[in-house]
Motif scaffolding. Structure first.
Motif, PDB file in Angstrom:
ATOM      1  N   PHE A   3      91.329  70.098  53.422  1.00 54.97           N
ATOM      2  CA  PHE A   3      90.451  69.479  54.424  1.00 54.97           C
ATOM      3  C   PHE A   3      90.873  69.913  55.830  1.00 54.97           C
ATOM      4  N   ILE A   4      92.178  69.885  56.069  1.00 58.55           N
ATOM      5  CA  ILE A   4      92.699  70.284  57.381  1.00 58.55           C
ATOM      6  C   ILE A   4      92.392  71.747  57.662  1.00 58.55           C
ATOM      7  N   TYR A   5      92.567  72.590  56.629  1.00 60.80           N
ATOM      8  CA  TYR A   5      92.289  74.024  56.787  1.00 60.80           C
ATOM      9  C   TYR A   5      90.823  74.243  57.160  1.00 60.80           C
ATOM     10  N   ASN A   6      89.923  73.585  56.460  1.00 56.45           N
ATOM     11  CA  ASN A   6      88.490  73.784  56.706  1.00 56.45           C
ATOM     12  C   ASN A   6      88.074  73.288  58.087  1.00 56.45           C
ATOM     13  N   ILE A   7      88.669  72.173  58.517  1.00 57.43           N
ATOM     14  CA  ILE A   7      88.420  71.695  59.881  1.00 57.43           C
ATOM     15  C   ILE A   7      88.923  72.732  60.888  1.00 57.43           C
ATOM     16  N   GLY A   8      90.094  73.301  60.585  1.00 61.38           N
ATOM     17  CA  GLY A   8      90.675  74.308  61.471  1.00 61.38           C
ATOM     18  C   GLY A   8      89.799  75.543  61.607  1.00 61.38           C
ATOM     19  N   ILE A   9      89.165  75.965  60.495  1.00 61.38           N
ATOM     20  CA  ILE A   9      88.279  77.127  60.525  1.00 61.38           C
ATOM     21  C   ILE A   9      87.083  76.863  61.438  1.00 61.38           C
ATOM     22  N   HIS A  10      86.508  75.680  61.327  1.00 68.37           N
ATOM     23  CA  HIS A  10      85.358  75.346  62.170  1.00 68.37           C
ATOM     24  C   HIS A  10      85.758  75.256  63.646  1.00 68.37           C
ATOM     25  N   LEU A  11      86.956  74.727  63.900  1.00 63.48           N
ATOM     26  CA  LEU A  11      87.442  74.672  65.285  1.00 63.48           C
ATOM     27  C   LEU A  11      87.696  76.085  65.821  1.00 63.48           C
ATOM     28  N   ALA A  12      88.227  76.946  64.934  1.00 70.39           N
ATOM     29  CA  ALA A  12      88.479  78.334  65.336  1.00 70.39           C
ATOM     30  C   ALA A  12      87.165  79.034  65.677  1.00 70.39           C
ATOM     31  N   HIS A  13      86.126  78.745  64.897  1.00 66.90           N
ATOM     32  CA  HIS A  13      84.813  79.333  65.152  1.00 66.90           C
ATOM     33  C   HIS A  13      84.301  78.928  66.539  1.00 66.90           C
ATOM     34  N   PHE A  14      84.453  77.666  66.867  1.00 61.96           N
ATOM     35  CA  PHE A  14      84.041  77.178  68.182  1.00 61.96           C
ATOM     36  C   PHE A  14      84.871  77.833  69.283  1.00 61.96           C
ATOM     37  N   GLY A  15      86.179  77.926  69.039  1.00 60.77           N
ATOM     38  CA  GLY A  15      87.063  78.535  70.029  1.00 60.77           C
ATOM     39  C   GLY A  15      86.754  79.997  70.280  1.00 60.77           C
ATOM     40  N   LEU A  16      86.425  80.730  69.207  1.00 62.61           N
ATOM     41  CA  LEU A  16      86.090  82.144  69.358  1.00 62.61           C
ATOM     42  C   LEU A  16      84.800  82.327  70.148  1.00 62.61           C
ATOM     43  N   LYS A  17      83.836  81.454  69.903  1.00 68.82           N
ATOM     44  CA  LYS A  17      82.583  81.530  70.657  1.00 68.82           C
ATOM     45  C   LYS A  17      82.830  81.337  72.147  1.00 68.82           C
ATOM     46  N   CYS A  18      83.685  80.384  72.465  1.00 67.51           N
ATOM     47  CA  CYS A  18      84.009  80.131  73.878  1.00 67.51           C
ATOM     48  C   CYS A  18      84.762  81.320  74.481  1.00 67.51           C
ATOM     49  N   ALA A  19      85.737  81.836  73.721  1.00 68.81           N
ATOM     50  CA  ALA A  19      86.560  82.933  74.228  1.00 68.81           C
ATOM     51  C   ALA A  19      85.769  84.216  74.365  1.00 68.81           C
ATOM     52  N   SER A  20      84.689  84.355  73.583  1.00 61.47           N
ATOM     53  CA  SER A  20      83.907  85.596  73.611  1.00 61.47           C
ATOM     54  C   SER A  20      83.259  85.855  74.971  1.00 61.47           C
ATOM     55  N   ALA A  21      83.122  84.805  75.754  1.00 63.63           N
ATOM     56  CA  ALA A  21      82.552  84.975  77.088  1.00 63.63           C
ATOM     57  C   ALA A  21      83.500  85.713  78.033  1.00 63.63           C
ATOM     58  N   PHE A  22      84.786  85.769  77.651  1.00 63.44           N
ATOM     59  CA  PHE A  22      85.791  86.355  78.534  1.00 63.44           C
ATOM     60  C   PHE A  22      86.490  87.575  77.924  1.00 63.44           C
ATOM     61  N   ASN A  23      86.202  87.891  76.649  1.00 66.52           N
ATOM     62  CA  ASN A  23      86.920  88.963  75.967  1.00 66.52           C
ATOM     63  C   ASN A  23      85.932  89.796  75.149  1.00 66.52           C
ATOM     64  N   GLU A  24      85.811  91.079  75.474  1.00 64.73           N
ATOM     65  CA  GLU A  24      84.826  91.948  74.827  1.00 64.73           C
ATOM     66  C   GLU A  24      85.121  92.137  73.342  1.00 64.73           C
ATOM     67  N   LYS A  25      86.406  92.232  72.980  1.00 65.57           N
ATOM     68  CA  LYS A  25      86.763  92.425  71.573  1.00 65.57           C
ATOM     69  C   LYS A  25      86.358  91.210  70.746  1.00 65.57           C
ATOM     70  N   ILE A  26      86.662  90.015  71.256  1.00 70.42           N
ATOM     71  CA  ILE A  26      86.276  88.790  70.549  1.00 70.42           C
ATOM     72  C   ILE A  26      84.763  88.680  70.480  1.00 70.42           C
ATOM     73  N   LYS A  27      84.098  89.053  71.572  1.00 65.44           N
ATOM     74  CA  LYS A  27      82.635  89.006  71.609  1.00 65.44           C
ATOM     75  C   LYS A  27      82.030  89.908  70.538  1.00 65.44           C
ATOM     76  N   SER A  28      82.602  91.099  70.353  1.00 62.44           N
ATOM     77  CA  SER A  28      82.115  92.018  69.325  1.00 62.44           C
ATOM     78  C   SER A  28      82.209  91.392  67.946  1.00 62.44           C
ATOM     79  N   GLY A  29      83.339  90.704  67.684  1.00 60.82           N
ATOM     80  CA  GLY A  29      83.517  90.061  66.392  1.00 60.82           C
ATOM     81  C   GLY A  29      82.545  88.922  66.158  1.00 60.82           C
ATOM     82  N   VAL A  30      82.340  88.108  67.178  1.00 62.41           N
ATOM     83  CA  VAL A  30      81.421  86.964  67.069  1.00 62.41           C
ATOM     84  C   VAL A  30      79.995  87.449  66.816  1.00 62.41           C
ATOM     85  N   LEU A  31      79.545  88.422  67.596  1.00 61.25           N
ATOM     86  CA  LEU A  31      78.181  88.953  67.425  1.00 61.25           C
ATOM     87  C   LEU A  31      78.032  89.680  66.097  1.00 61.25           C
TER      88      LEU A  31
END
Length: 411
Positions: A3-31
């Motif tokens: 349960f903790i792992y799955n919550i962590g994955i969803h939080l990571a997804h949200f965090g990556l979306k936020c970080a993608s606004a400032f990092n081109e490499k992360i943005k490429s992965g998200v898109l």
């Protein structure tokens, strides 16, 4: 823990979306991940037979490539799906000839795992080295799909072997068989009661050995090098380039040539290197307008040719271990029988310590040590040639992992 792992994955997804606004490499992965299911639906039919290869990044792709090629040859009518987690793997190999479809691996949620496997339903799944994703692998296991892990390398301090690592530990049991690089990894797997293990070695030795079977000629490098001693610095980072620039500016003979192939080829980084050099240099991108014969430093501001450039090296420096980014591939120059210098942060790279112990590689921690070792290798032909010979013998003695894997698969 699941349960903790799955919550962590969803939080990571949200965090990556936020970080993608400032990092081109992360943005490429998200898109890129947003297009995965669309790509699969457009390129796969229900009746297609498939194989699935997964790599974390470019290094793992190169590691698995000899096995991938053999499977491509054997299963000519199958569609091969190649997935990457990292943009650095996907962007460089999205047109790989060994795959019919190349995609980003979706984030490791249960829903993504089910949809992904519904679409591809692989006859065989091959993971390389690590990048263990529990929800994907548990779904593979639940469907009784054949999966193997190749070139695996485990360390005692990894989560698999800790009290809190049950989720990751269980995921390993989705693999029908695991091929490890060494006995230590086999013993660690045995400690968690995983016994379907073969110590096959590292497929990278087979991969780099194949470099000797192709034409590595680069006319512009021959024009640049002439008959002079040549030092090739591959996959360098700023901390590596600082050592090289200081040596070139203060100690290097004009009879010694240098090739620098930075990891980061952004124009600002390339310009920074060139501006700090006090000797004549030329960029790969400008080589047609320059006199290569009289130039002392050749800066490679492109990708994809470093493995061939190493064939012209008399001495190689491999970057990544002076800082914390991680040592780059030292087997690529080793296969050409050249001595290698690296930084001192290499504890996670077994092949580095092996070559150091054999006298073919030299670890340095500061400018003084770098200058001393490099000068010794330049001036002492016997030491240089012996060190290179030791590295080539190390490669030759460690080939064969691919054959062991293919034998298990009855290919």
């Amino acid at each position: 823990m699941g349960f903790i792992y799955n919550i962590g994955i969803h939080l990571a997804h949200f965090g990556l979306k936020c970080a993608s606004a400032f990092n081109e490499k992360i943005k490429s992965g998200v898109l890129g991940r947003q297009n995965t299911f669309k790509t699969l639906k457009e390129n796969l039919k229900h009746q297609d037979k498939t194989l699935w290869f997964h790599c974390a990044s470019l290094g793992e792709y190169e590691q698995g490539l000899p096995v991938f090629k053999a499977l491509r040859e054997q299963f000519k009518t199958h569609k091969i799906v190649l997935s990457f987690f990292s943009p650095s793997g996907y962007e460089i190999r999205k047109n790989s000839p060994i795959a019919d479809i190349v995609v980003y691996l979706p984030l490791d949620t249960k829903a993504n795992a089910k949809q992904f496997l519904d679409l591809i339903n692989p006859q065989l799944t091959v993971f390389v080295k690590y990048d263990i994703w529990p929800n994907f692998l548990n779904e593979v296991k639940r469907r009784h799909l054949k999966a193997i892990l190749i070139s695996a390398a485990f360390r005692e301090n990894q989560s698999f072997f800790k009290f809190y690592g049950k989720q990751l530990r269980n995921a390993l049991f989705a693999f029908e068989h695991i091929f490890t690089q060494n006995d230590t990894s086999k013993k660690l797997l045995k400690s968690i009661n995983y016994t379907k293990v073969t110590v096959s070695g590292d497929t990278r030795f087979d991969r780099v050995s194949s470099q000797l079977t192709i034409d590595n000629t680069l006319d512009f490098i021959e024009t640049f090098k002439q008959d002079k001693l040549c030092i090739v610095a591959g996959s360098s980072w700023p901390e590596d380039e600082s050592l090289l620039i200081n040596f070139i500016n203060s100690e290097a003979s004009k009879d010694v040539k240098f090739i620098i192939a930075p990891h980061n080829i952004k124009p600002s980084q390339i310009k920074n290197i060139q501006e700090k050099l006090t000797v004549e240099s030329v960029l790969f991108s400008e080589k047609s307008n320059k006199n290569l014969e009289t130039t002392q430093v050749f800066i490679i501001d492109t990708i994809g040719i470093l493995s061939k450039i190493y064939s012209y090296a008399d001495i190689a420096y491999v970057g990544g271990a002076m800082g914390t980014t991680g040592l780059h591939n030292t087997l690529e120059p080793a296969v050409f029988g050249v001595p290698i210098i690296i930084g001192n942060h290499h504890s996670k790279f077994l092949e580095a310590q092996d070559m150091i112990d054999r006298g073919g590689m030299f670890s340095i921690s500061n400018q003084k040590e770098f200058n001393r070792i490099l000068n010794e290798l330049i001036q002492n032909n016997e030491k240089r040639l012996l060190a290179g010979k030791n590295n080539l013998e190390y490669i030759e003695n460690n080939k064969g992992a691919v054959n062991k894997i293919l034998a298990y698969l009855n290919l």
